[in-house]
Enzyme design. Structure first.
Site, PDB file in Angstrom:
ATOM      1  CG  HIS A  67      -5.812 -94.997 -62.858  1.00  0.00           C
ATOM      2  ND1 HIS A  67      -7.008 -94.358 -63.079  1.00  0.00           N
ATOM      3  CD2 HIS A  67      -5.531 -95.645 -64.005  1.00  0.00           C
ATOM      4  CE1 HIS A  67      -7.432 -94.649 -64.293  1.00  0.00           C
ATOM      5  NE2 HIS A  67      -6.553 -95.420 -64.873  1.00  0.00           N
ATOM      6  CD  GLU A 103      -7.351 -88.901 -49.295  1.00  0.00           C
ATOM      7  OE1 GLU A 103      -6.538 -88.826 -50.225  1.00  0.00           O
ATOM      8  OE2 GLU A 103      -7.859 -89.971 -48.938  1.00  0.00           O
ATOM      9  CG  ASP A 108      -8.201 -87.784 -53.428  1.00  0.00           C
ATOM     10  OD1 ASP A 108      -8.818 -87.610 -54.502  1.00  0.00           O
ATOM     11  OD2 ASP A 108      -7.795 -88.892 -53.058  1.00  0.00           O
TER      12      ASP A 108
HETATM   13  C1  PEP Z   1      -3.668 -88.296 -52.402  1.00  0.00           C
HETATM   14  O1  PEP Z   1      -4.874 -88.172 -52.596  1.00  0.00           O
HETATM   15  O2  PEP Z   1      -2.868 -87.336 -52.422  1.00  0.00           O
HETATM   16  C2  PEP Z   1      -3.094 -89.625 -52.152  1.00  0.00           C
HETATM   17  C3  PEP Z   1      -1.838 -89.753 -51.797  1.00  0.00           C
HETATM   18  O3  PEP Z   1      -3.895 -90.695 -52.332  1.00  0.00           O
HETATM   19  P1  PEP Z   1      -4.317 -91.255 -53.786  1.00  0.00           P
HETATM   20  O4  PEP Z   1      -3.467 -90.567 -54.803  1.00  0.00           O
HETATM   21  O5  PEP Z   1      -4.081 -92.723 -53.761  1.00  0.00           O
HETATM   22  O6  PEP Z   1      -5.750 -90.906 -53.860  1.00  0.00           O
HETATM   23 MG    MG Z   2      -6.224 -89.765 -52.128  1.00  0.00          MG
END
Ligand code: PEP
Ligand code: MG
Length: 584
Positions: A191, A434, A458
């Site tokens: 994050h 994902e 993911d």
């Molecule tokens: C991902 O998983 O690539 C995505 C865009 O979602 P997040 O990064 O919010 O999990």
């Molecule tokens: Mg994701």
């Protein structure tokens, strides 16, 4: 002067003073006192010492009663260190002769000893660092008391150093006061990386332990282009980095020319570039940077910036704002995706043994119906004000998607219709791709979904079994691993077969080199952080689809991410040498 290295996740160069956030969120202040105030300050130090001693005694006794002497000894060791007159003497001397505040003196002395212990190659002694850190925290807690300074109270620009930012801390960063971020933990897909890129703050994560070597107020250089942090640089190095920073700024400014040009290859193929956003206010920036829509609105950050859930109207205001700013361009809103790296205690409950495989994404939404319904109502209401689309995160089974689409969404649509509230009855409903199972079953999903959006953060994590936020395995987190590329290729192929739009919104889409392979694999819509749009357009405009296809064709024969990266870099160098011009 000392240099440490980490994973660069948001580019840029910053020169400034350190703001060290200890594990409990304390600032380690660089403060001095008036010359005649040292006796009172020493008294304040002794009061804090006394409180800390009493606290340890209570902990020691209750641990002895509950768990026995062996465990109580942990506190005994801390008690002995805290009682050590030599340590008190060092702190008092700093207060008496250098007029340091008690907090600053505690920090300096404890960190000096931690540093010494850390250098000893004996695991028992190295463990003592934790005791020292704990003592430092105890003393600071008592000294700072209600004066505890938090990130939210920053009033001048600093370089933020932290063991790891929590999702809420990252979501609440005030860009005006953060020149750069460096964290000891964290990986490329976590994050902190996502938010730093969104806020366009230079950021390095996963440096490993180094905070004991830095004091609040120390001068630092953060080179988040290459991933190094220079602690207490000499004047020559500062001058050198000022020059590099200025050149960096003009290089970025030169990209402005691409913002309004179409992302079209030399042989006339149009690529659609959307932006990923986390906060409604980013929509203006996305538009300014040349985004043709919002490909991913990560709505969980609406929850992370406050202590309570947003109301339906707060959701609605956020979505309507983005829809209106984007002036009829598509806005893909992803329903909340808590859990794993974006966990929030008030939703995720007791810590799970394996949160990445636990109650996250759409699983949590289906379990928390009131919360989900509130968000869906707001999204639908906002759909009357622009081209809003919705997608669900972490879909792993067809049943989940059907529950979210056919049951949850339909129920909310019926409710709004009965209440006479306007919304787009044909609002496109899609899903994040994902999880590998979603790719395997994609033809089945195609019966229900209106579009697919590939989440490579993911998808990489789950395909390669690599925690996206763990710096220990960051070297294995390779979104251009051949296994991941095969899944992307299959997703594009199934989407094309069923005439369903496929886009990609993971971090991989922001990478200069990967974009070429992705286009060669058939992707025509990419969503990335707004500050990468101009760079991507520049590359796209210098390539032909024929070149991209030929590169992807060779890549498909390869068996490692490293081979792919080397090959693509060389192929790009040949196809578009000007991309490698250091002045650009
Ligand atoms: C991902 O998983 O690539 C995505 C865009 O979602 P997040 O990064 O919010 O999990
Ligand atoms: Mg994701």
């Amino acid at each position: 002067m000392r240099t440490i290295f980490g994973i660069p996740v948001s580019p840029g160069i910053a020169i400034g003073k350190a703001f060290v956030q200890a594990a409990e969120g304390f600032r380690i202040p660089e403060q001095t006192i008036d010359a005649d105030a040292h006796e009172a300050e020493i008294q304040r130090f002794h009061t804090a010492l006394q409180f800390a001693k009493e606290e340890i005694i209570v902990n020691r006794e209750s641990t002895r009663n509950a768990l026995g002497q062996t465990f109580a000894d942990i506190f005994e060791a801390q008690f002995q260190i805290l009682m050590e007159p030599a340590i008190h003497g060092e702190m008092e001397a700093l207060i008496r002769h250098q007029f340091f505040s008690a907090e600053h003196a505690v920090t300096i002395v404890m960190r000096k000893h931690m540093e010494t212990f850390r250098k000893i190659e004996n695991s028992y002694i190295a463990e003592k660092v934790n005791d020292l850190r704990d003592i430092e925290k105890r003393l600071l807690r008592h000294l700072l008391g209600v004066r505890k300074e938090t990130l939210g109270l920053l009033s001048s620009p600093v370089i933020l150093l932290s063991p790891n930012l929590t999702p809420s801390e990252a979501a609440n960063l005030d860009k005006r006061f953060i020149l750069a971020i460096v964290t000891e933990q964290g990986g490329a897909g976590g994050h902190t990386a996502i938010l730093a890129a969104a806020l366009e703050i230079p950021c390095i994560v996963g440096t490993g332990e180094f905070l004991t070597a830095v004091d609040g107020g120390d001068n630092l250089i953060v080179d988040a282009n290459s991933g190094c942090v220079i602690i207490r640089p000499d004047t020559e190095t500062v001058a050198k980095y000022r020059r590099i920073r200025d050149a960096d700024v003009s290089r970025i400014e030169s990209l402005d020319a691409y913002r309004d040009l179409p992302a079209e290859t030399k042989d006339g193929e149009k690529i659609t570039i959307y932006a990923n956003i986390e906060f409604p206010y980013e929509a203006e920036n996305a538009l300014l940077r040349g985004a043709e829509g919002i490909g991913l609105f990560r709505t969980e950050f609406l929850y992370l910036i406050q202590d309570k859930d947003p109301t339906e109207d707060e959701h609605f205001d956020a979505y309507r704002h983005v829809a209106e700013v984007m002036q009829g361009k598509p806005v893909i809103i992803r329903t909340f995706d808590f859990g794993d790296d974006k966990s929030l205690d008030r939703y995720c409950g007791a810590p799970e043994r394996n949160p990445a495989l636990g109650m996250r994404g759409v699983r949590l939404a289906l379990k928390r119906w009131t919360m989900f319904r509130c968000q869906l109502r707001a999204i639908l209401r906002a759909s009357a004000f622009g081209d809003i689309r919705v997608m669900f995160p972490l879909i792993s089974t067809v049943k989940e998607f059907r529950q979210a689409r056919r049951t949850a969404m339909l129920e909310v649509m019926d409710e709004l219709s009965e209440q006479g509230i306007p919304f787009n009855k044909n609002l496109p409903i899609g899903m994040m791709v994902e999880v590998p199972s979603a790719v395997v079953m994609l033809d089945k999903f195609a019966e229900d979904a209106d579009f697919f959006s590939i989440g490579t953060n993911d998808l990489t994590q789950y395909t390669l079994a690599v925690d996206r936020g763990n710096s220990n395995v960051n070297h294995l987190f390779q979104p251009d691993d051949p296994a991941v590329l095969r899944l992307i290729r299959r997703t594009v192929a199934v989407g094309n077969l069923h005439s369903l739009p496929v886009s990609l919104c993971g971090q991989v889409g922001s990478n200069l080199f990967n974009i070429v392979t992705l286009m060669g694999l058939g992707l025509r819509t990419i969503s990335c952080a707004p500050n990468n749009i101009a760079r991507l357009k520049r590359i796209i405009r210098q390539m032909s689809i024929a070149d991209c296809k030929s590169i992807a064709c060779t890549v498909r024969q390869m068996s490692s991410a490293k081979d792919i990266q080397d090959y693509v870099k060389n192929a790009l160098r040949k196809a578009a040498p000007s991309l490698f011009d250091p002045d650009l």
